[in-house]
Design a protein around this motif. Structure first.
Motif, PDB file in Angstrom:
ATOM      1  N   ARG A   2       0.852  -1.136  -0.138  1.00  0.00           N
ATOM      2  CA  ARG A   2      -0.098   0.002   0.056  1.00  0.00           C
ATOM      3  C   ARG A   2       0.615   1.367  -0.013  1.00  0.00           C
ATOM      4  O   ARG A   2       0.258   2.458  -0.469  1.00  0.00           O
ATOM      5  CB  ARG A   2      -0.770   0.128   1.318  1.00  0.00           C
ATOM      6  N   ALA A   3       2.123   1.123   0.391  1.00  0.00           N
ATOM      7  CA  ALA A   3       2.767   2.385   0.451  1.00  0.00           C
ATOM      8  C   ALA A   3       3.820   2.738  -0.583  1.00  0.00           C
ATOM      9  O   ALA A   3       4.079   3.839  -1.065  1.00  0.00           O
ATOM     10  CB  ALA A   3       3.948   2.372   1.634  1.00  0.00           C
ATOM     11  N   TYR A   4       3.992   1.971  -1.574  1.00  0.00           N
ATOM     12  CA  TYR A   4       4.938   2.180  -2.864  1.00  0.00           C
ATOM     13  C   TYR A   4       4.020   1.864  -3.906  1.00  0.00           C
ATOM     14  O   TYR A   4       3.087   1.065  -4.209  1.00  0.00           O
ATOM     15  CB  TYR A   4       5.949   1.142  -2.744  1.00  0.00           C
ATOM     16  N   PRO A   5       4.369   2.314  -5.180  1.00  0.00           N
ATOM     17  CA  PRO A   5       3.747   2.155  -6.422  1.00  0.00           C
ATOM     18  C   PRO A   5       4.037   0.777  -6.858  1.00  0.00           C
ATOM     19  O   PRO A   5       5.301   0.304  -6.433  1.00  0.00           O
ATOM     20  CB  PRO A   5       4.196   3.267  -7.343  1.00  0.00           C
ATOM     21  N   ARG A   6       3.436   0.129  -7.779  1.00  0.00           N
ATOM     22  CA  ARG A   6       3.566  -1.331  -8.407  1.00  0.00           C
ATOM     23  C   ARG A   6       4.971  -1.632  -8.796  1.00  0.00           C
ATOM     24  O   ARG A   6       5.431  -2.409  -9.045  1.00  0.00           O
ATOM     25  CB  ARG A   6       2.261  -1.564  -9.299  1.00  0.00           C
ATOM     26  N   SER A   7       5.499  -0.317  -9.409  1.00  0.00           N
ATOM     27  CA  SER A   7       6.778  -0.366 -10.100  1.00  0.00           C
ATOM     28  C   SER A   7       7.782  -0.548  -9.129  1.00  0.00           C
ATOM     29  O   SER A   7       8.920  -0.867  -9.756  1.00  0.00           O
ATOM     30  CB  SER A   7       6.880   1.072 -11.005  1.00  0.00           C
ATOM     31  N   GLU A   8       7.663  -0.181  -8.002  1.00  0.00           N
ATOM     32  CA  GLU A   8       8.761  -0.678  -7.063  1.00  0.00           C
ATOM     33  C   GLU A   8       8.578  -1.813  -6.331  1.00  0.00           C
ATOM     34  O   GLU A   8       9.643  -2.182  -5.577  1.00  0.00           O
ATOM     35  CB  GLU A   8       8.496   0.848  -5.769  1.00  0.00           C
ATOM     36  N   LEU A   9       7.450  -2.365  -6.245  1.00  0.00           N
ATOM     37  CA  LEU A   9       7.416  -3.729  -5.633  1.00  0.00           C
ATOM     38  C   LEU A   9       8.542  -4.704  -5.561  1.00  0.00           C
ATOM     39  O   LEU A   9       8.833  -5.155  -4.665  1.00  0.00           O
ATOM     40  CB  LEU A   9       5.995  -4.191  -5.955  1.00  0.00           C
ATOM     41  N   VAL A  10       8.733  -5.010  -6.953  1.00  0.00           N
ATOM     42  CA  VAL A  10       9.584  -6.086  -7.047  1.00  0.00           C
ATOM     43  C   VAL A  10      11.177  -5.638  -6.172  1.00  0.00           C
ATOM     44  O   VAL A  10      11.671  -6.367  -5.594  1.00  0.00           O
ATOM     45  CB  VAL A  10      10.161  -6.285  -8.385  1.00  0.00           C
TER      46      VAL A  10
END
Length: 475
Positions: A129-137
Motif C-alpha cells: 500500500r505504501a509504494y507504487p507497483r513499479s517499486e514492488l519487486v
C-alpha cells in the motif's frame, strides 16, 4: 486503494528496513530453535524425541491467523497491528525463556505465534500500500534478504548459544530486536487501511480453524500425546467433518474466507494439493536432522548447527537456478522429477550411521537444501500463476495457510513415526534410537515421492501461458 499523499522521503527510505527486521526475527526464530531441542528437553526433564509440540504450536497458530491478518489490519490500521504483532512476539519470547515445563513452553509458543502470524502478512501489506507497483519487486527483494539469512544463521547460532550460555538465550535474543522493531514501527510505519470496510467470514474462519486444529491434534495424538487410537480416529473424523462443512458453506457464501471457485483453476488445485503432500516430507527436515545428529549420532549442539549450514546455503543458491530451469523444462517435468529426487534424498538419510564420513553427510544435506528450495519455488509459482487479479489475494492467502499447516503436519507425522519406531525397538540403546531415525527418514521419503503423482497431472504447457512477478516464490 484510495488516493494517498506521497510518503515523505525519510519514511519511504525506512519502511523496507522496518519490515525487514520483522522478517528476520521470524525467520531466525523458525530455525534457531531446532538445534536447541535436545538441550531444552534435558532442562525440562522431557524426552527429546517428543518435543515436536514446541514447533507445531507455533506453526499451527500462524496458520490459523493468516486468513484474518488482512481484515485485522484493515479494521485497526497497519501501524497499530504491526506494532502489536512485534510486542506479542517479543512477550511470547520472554515467556518461552521463563518456561519451566513443556506445557508452559507450548502455551508461550502459541502467544509468540499470535505475533508471528501478523508480522509477515501485515508487513507485506504495508509495502503493497505504501509504494507504487513499479517499486514492488525491488522493495520485496530487499526485505526478503534477511528472511533468507535466518535459516543460514539460525542453527549455528542456536547451537552456539546452547553450549556457551543456555537455551533460554535463544528466546531472550528476540527482546532487543523486538524493542528496536517497536521503536521503528512507531516512528516510521504509516497507518494505512483498506479503501472500504469488508465483512469477515467468522463462521467460515471458525470451521476452517477447527478443522486444522483437530487434524493436527489427531496426528500429535499418535506421537507426543500418546492418545488411544479410538480418540485419534474421532479427532480426525471431527476435523474432516469441519473441513467438509466449511467447503459446503463456502459454496453458497458470497464472501467466503477461501472460495471453492479457486479450485476451478487446474494449476491452482494441483499446486495446493502438491504443496500439502510434498511438504509433509520436507517440512520434517529441520526438526529431524538436528535430533538425528545430537540424539542418535552424539554431535554437540554447535556441531549439529554448523552441519546445517550447507542445507541453508545450497537453498539460497538454488533460488537463482530455479527460474531458468523451469522456463526451459516446464513445471510438469521439474516438479515431477524434483519431487521424486526429494523423496530419494530424504530416504537416503536413513543410510546415515556412525560410520558415515562427515563430508558425505554434508553433501547429502547440501543436495537436500538445493532440491527442497527448488521444490518450494516451483510449487508456489505454479499454484498462483494462472489466477486472475481478483483471485490472487485469496489464493495467495490459502497457499500461505496450506504451507504452514503442511509443515506442522509434517513435524507431527515425523514425531509420530519416530515415537512409534522407538517404541518398537527392543531397548533404549543408541542402535535402537538410530534405527528409529533411519526408518523415519525412509518413510517420509516414500511419502514425499508419492506427491509426484499429483504433479504428473500438470499439462506440459501449464504455467507457460502467463508470466507473473515471482515475489511469492519464497517458502
Amino acid at each position: 486503494m484510495p488516493d494517498r499523499a506521497p510518503l515523505d522521503p525519510v519514511t519511504a527510505r525506512w519502511i523496507p528496513w522496518v519490515v525487514a527486521i520483522a522478517f528476520f526475527m521470524q525467520s531466525l526464530d523458525g530455525t534457531i530453535l531446532n538445534t536447541a531441542l535436545p538441550a531444552m528437553a534435558r532442562s525440562l526433564a522431557e524426552d527429546p524425541l517428543r518435543m515436536q509440540g514446541v514447533i507445531i504450536a507455533y506453526m499451527l497458530t500462524v496458520a490459523l491467523l493468516i486468513p484474518a491478518s488482512g481484515w485485522i489490519a484493515d479494521r485497526f490500521g497497519t501501524k497499530r497491528i504491526f506494532f502489536s504483532a512485534i510486542v506479542l512476539f517479543s512477550f511470547g519470547s520472554l515467556l518461552c525463556a521463563m518456561a519451566n515445563s513443556l506445557g508452559f513452553l507450548i502455551l508461550a509458543r502459541v502467544i509468540q505465534g499470535l505475533g508471528g502470524a501478523l508480522m509477515l502478512p501485515v508487513g507485506r501489506l504495508v509495502v503493497l500500500r505504501a509504494y507504487p507497483r513499479s517499486e514492488l519487486v525491488r522493495i520485496m527483494s530487499f526485505i526478503t534478504i534477511p528472511g533468507l539469512l535466518g535459516p543460514l544463521l539460525g542453527p549455528t547460532l542456536g547451537g552456539w548459544l546452547v553450549e556457551i550460555l543456555t537455551w533460554h538465550w535463544i528466546f531472550l535474543l528476540n527482546l532487543p530486536v523486538g524493542a528496536l522493531g517497536c521503536y521503528a514501527v512507531w516512528k516510521y510505519i504509516p497507518d494505512l487501511r483498506g479503501a472500504e470496510r469488508t465483512r469477515f467470514d467468522t463462521p467460515g474462519f471458525l470451521l476452517f480453524g477447527a478443522a486444522m486444529v483437530l487434524i493436527t491434534i489427531a496426528m500429535e495424538g499418535l506421537g507426543e500425546l500418546h492418545l488411544p487410537h479410538l480418540r485419534v480416529m474421532l479427532l480426525l473424523f471431527a476435523g474432516m467433518a469441519c473441513l467438509a462443512a466449511y467447503w459446503l458453506r463456502a459454496g453458497r457464501d458470497p464472501e467466503p474466507l477461501f472460495s471453492p471457485s479457486l479450485f476451478r483453476v487446474r494449476t491452482f488445485a494441483i499446486g495446493i494439493l502438491g504443496n500439502l503432500f510434498a511438504r509433509l516430507g520436507s517440512g520434517a527436515l529441520p526438526f529431524l536432522v538436528p535430533l538425528l545428529l545430537q540424539v542418535a549420532l552424539g554431535y554437540s549442539p554447535a556441531q549439529a548447527g554448523m552441519s546445517m549450514i550447507p542445507l541453508a546455503a545450497a537453498a539460497m543458491v538454488a533460488k537463482s537456478v530455479a527460474r531458468p530451469l523451469i522456463e526451459r523444462l516446464g513445471y510438469r517435468i521439474v516438479l515431477t522429477g524434483n519431487t521424486l529426487l526429494l523423496g530419494l534424498l530424504l530416504a537416503s538419510l536413513g543410510l546415515v550411521d556412525g560410520q558415515t564420513p562427515y563430508a558425505v553427510l554434508l553433501v547429502q544435506l547440501a543436495l537436500l537444501g538445493a532440491v527442497n528450495s527448488m521444490q518450494f519455488t516451483a510449487m508456489n509459482t505454479v499454484t498462483l500463476i494462472d489466477l486472475d487479479d481478483a483471485s490472487a489475494s485469496s489464493g495467495n492467502s490459502l497457499l500461505s495457510v496450506v504451507a504452514q499447516l503442511s509443515l506442522s503436519l509434517g513435524v507431527a507425522c515425523a514425531g509420530a513415526l519416530l515415537g512409534g519406531f522407538t517404541a518398537a525397538g527392543n531397548s533404549d540403546a543408541v542402535e535402537s534410537t538410530l534405527g528409529a531415525f533411519q526408518l523415519t527418514f525412509v518413510t517420509i521419503g516414500v511419502m514425499a515421492m508419492l506427491a509426484a503423482a499429483i504433479f504428473l497431472q500438470l499439462a506440459p504447457t501449464d504455467g507457460r501461458r502467463a508470466r507473473r512477478p515471482e515475489e511469492h516464490v519464497e517458502s
